[in-house]
Motif scaffolding. Sequence first.
Motif, PDB file in Angstrom:
ATOM      1  N   CYS A 217       6.662   2.295   7.717  1.00 37.91           N
ATOM      2  CA  CYS A 217       7.220   0.974   7.376  1.00 37.91           C
ATOM      3  C   CYS A 217       7.776   0.886   5.968  1.00 37.91           C
ATOM      4  N   GLY A 218       7.627   1.928   5.168  1.00 35.41           N
ATOM      5  CA  GLY A 218       8.163   1.910   3.808  1.00 35.41           C
ATOM      6  C   GLY A 218       7.113   1.540   2.780  1.00 35.41           C
ATOM      7  N   ARG A 219       7.335   1.986   1.539  1.00 34.49           N
ATOM      8  CA  ARG A 219       6.335   1.764   0.477  1.00 34.49           C
ATOM      9  C   ARG A 219       6.305   0.298   0.036  1.00 34.49           C
ATOM     10  N   ARG A 220       7.491  -0.333  -0.063  1.00 38.97           N
ATOM     11  CA  ARG A 220       7.524  -1.718  -0.525  1.00 38.97           C
ATOM     12  C   ARG A 220       6.751  -2.637   0.421  1.00 38.97           C
ATOM     13  N   ILE A 221       6.959  -2.458   1.722  1.00 37.91           N
ATOM     14  CA  ILE A 221       6.260  -3.287   2.697  1.00 37.91           C
ATOM     15  C   ILE A 221       4.757  -3.029   2.633  1.00 37.91           C
TER      16      ILE A 221
ATOM     17  N   ARG B   9      14.761   2.430   3.566  1.00 37.78           N
ATOM     18  CA  ARG B   9      13.499   1.932   3.000  1.00 37.78           C
ATOM     19  C   ARG B   9      13.339   2.298   1.529  1.00 37.78           C
ATOM     20  N   GLY B  10      14.462   2.267   0.772  1.00 43.82           N
ATOM     21  CA  GLY B  10      14.381   2.489  -0.670  1.00 43.82           C
ATOM     22  C   GLY B  10      14.260   3.929  -1.086  1.00 43.82           C
TER      23      GLY B  10
ATOM     24  N   TRP C 221      -3.330   4.120   4.971  1.00 40.98           N
ATOM     25  CA  TRP C 221      -2.254   3.316   4.405  1.00 40.98           C
ATOM     26  C   TRP C 221      -1.088   4.180   3.942  1.00 40.98           C
ATOM     27  N   ALA C 222      -1.371   5.353   3.375  1.00 44.56           N
ATOM     28  CA  ALA C 222      -0.284   6.225   2.937  1.00 44.56           C
ATOM     29  C   ALA C 222       0.524   6.721   4.129  1.00 44.56           C
TER      30      ALA C 222
ATOM     31  N   PHE D 233      -3.663   4.200  -4.401  1.00 41.11           N
ATOM     32  CA  PHE D 233      -3.620   5.492  -5.094  1.00 41.11           C
ATOM     33  C   PHE D 233      -2.801   6.515  -4.300  1.00 41.11           C
ATOM     34  N   ALA D 234      -2.958   6.496  -2.975  1.00 44.73           N
ATOM     35  CA  ALA D 234      -2.316   7.511  -2.138  1.00 44.73           C
ATOM     36  C   ALA D 234      -0.853   7.195  -1.867  1.00 44.73           C
ATOM     37  N   THR D 235      -0.470   5.928  -1.908  1.00 44.56           N
ATOM     38  CA  THR D 235       0.897   5.546  -1.570  1.00 44.56           C
ATOM     39  C   THR D 235       1.824   5.599  -2.772  1.00 44.56           C
TER      40      THR D 235
END
Length: 542
Positions: free
Chosen positions: A356-360, A258-259, A349-350, A403-405
Amino acid sequence: MTQQSVGDLPFHTTEHSFFSKQRTIARPGYNRWRVPPAALALHLCIGMAYGFSVYWLPMSQLIGGNAPLTCPAEMSVWQQLITRECDWKISMLGWTYTLFFVFLGAAAALWGDWLEKVGPRRVGMVATLCWCGGLALSSLAIYTHQLWLLWLGAGAIGGIGLGLGYISPVSTLMRWFPDKRGMAAGMAIMGFGGGALIGAPLADWLMTVFATDRGYGVWQSLLALALIYAIFMLTGTLSYRVPPEGWTPESYRPSTGRGISTIQVHVNVAWRTPQFWLLWLVLWLNVTAGIGLLGMASPMLQEIFAGRLLGLDLSWQQLDKDQLARIATLAAGFTGLLSLFNIMGRFFWASLSDLCGRRITFSLFFLLGASLYSSLLLINSAGNVTLYAIVLCVIISMYGGGFATIPAWLADTFGTRMVGAIHGRLLTAWSAAGISGPVLVNYLRDWQLSIGVPPRQVYDITLIVLSGLLIVGLLCTLLVRPVADKHRMREVVTTSENSLSPAINWKANPEYPQLIISWLMVGIPLLWGIGITLSQATAFFR
């Protein structure tokens, strides 16, 4: 274990003072769950910046009382900064809010490197002195009625405290939770969003306690807040611990999916990469759209739905003074509800991004966000207040979630070694969005009103423009790629006995008494603030 070369990490230090980084290194058995309450203690205090508007009205009536003494039209801005003969305009006071976030971004960018050098304890101490000292200067500004001192105290010095206090817990938590980077950043940044839930009602209560026939108790309230926050922030700062170099949780296996990068990138290299500027644009676009909508959520609610909020088929122009006051009360409850979703979104969300990964996650922000912004055009036309509230709550949760992610995405992309410094420089996107978002929304609204567009329709073009910004954000998100290996920090092998030792980990001590006390110290005030917010929000659904 290897050691970074001096050329790549020029701030090696051997000092061992109480506030040095070495004195904060945790001993074997330390329980990492004691660190989040320390981070929350700082963020819940500096998060009062979001709730500072509770002071604007009483600050604008310090001389004339309920009949404010307006400054002469010919009085210049410079004269208004020092005059004691007339009341301040709320528009002038609002510049304090702008200064908060301009200096937050500037301080985080300028002194992020220093955080990596000296560690979170010293930075947290300076943040405490700046934020609480700024509030104390603001108290003096109110007492002496000097607007320039308010801007200097709360705005500039307090803003520096915001920037340093914002970044110091985040990088520390992500080092303790490499297996849950998103959740770790979400826990800290959730506190910044929650600061207003505690600070605003606390400030209002303090003004009531200190109010007299001769004043509103504003300067006393600010001074009391400075003292209260100093205690909490010092407690959190002195509780900071950082893991030793090479520490990992038990049974932790680094993931490259996931990058997630396995290299470490120096801050002076990171900010020159296309990945940094793509992530800068991702944050700027997400915050510009979110802060623009957040700023107009209350007036949009009142102007679009008008009498329907009271069960009446009346336009905004047809409402009398009493009806407008009742609608303003409903809007205040709605604003509190949005603040609550802003907080919950930061953690939800963070934490989801860990799965699921940050990009998704960011792709979902932009795709879902653009759809919801566009849907508001139909919802507003249909006059469905409940659906409007639901959509706004989801949108604002993603605003907070961005902000959190973003710190976790930075750590995934550039490594954790200098993520605090890199995050600090990226926060200039927040400062830029703090200007672009409100300016975009306010000027579009004013322009449409000037050409005769009815109040309930003045937000249509704005929503289309914000949707377009989110589509651009999606494109930036999809363009982010792993950092090239050529940007890796150069490393040299040392002759230290520890250089050949395996990764450090230990079985954490339960430490139940310390954990319970730490979490209660931040949990009780947060629950108190949430309770007040929910009680106010219920008025919106009656």
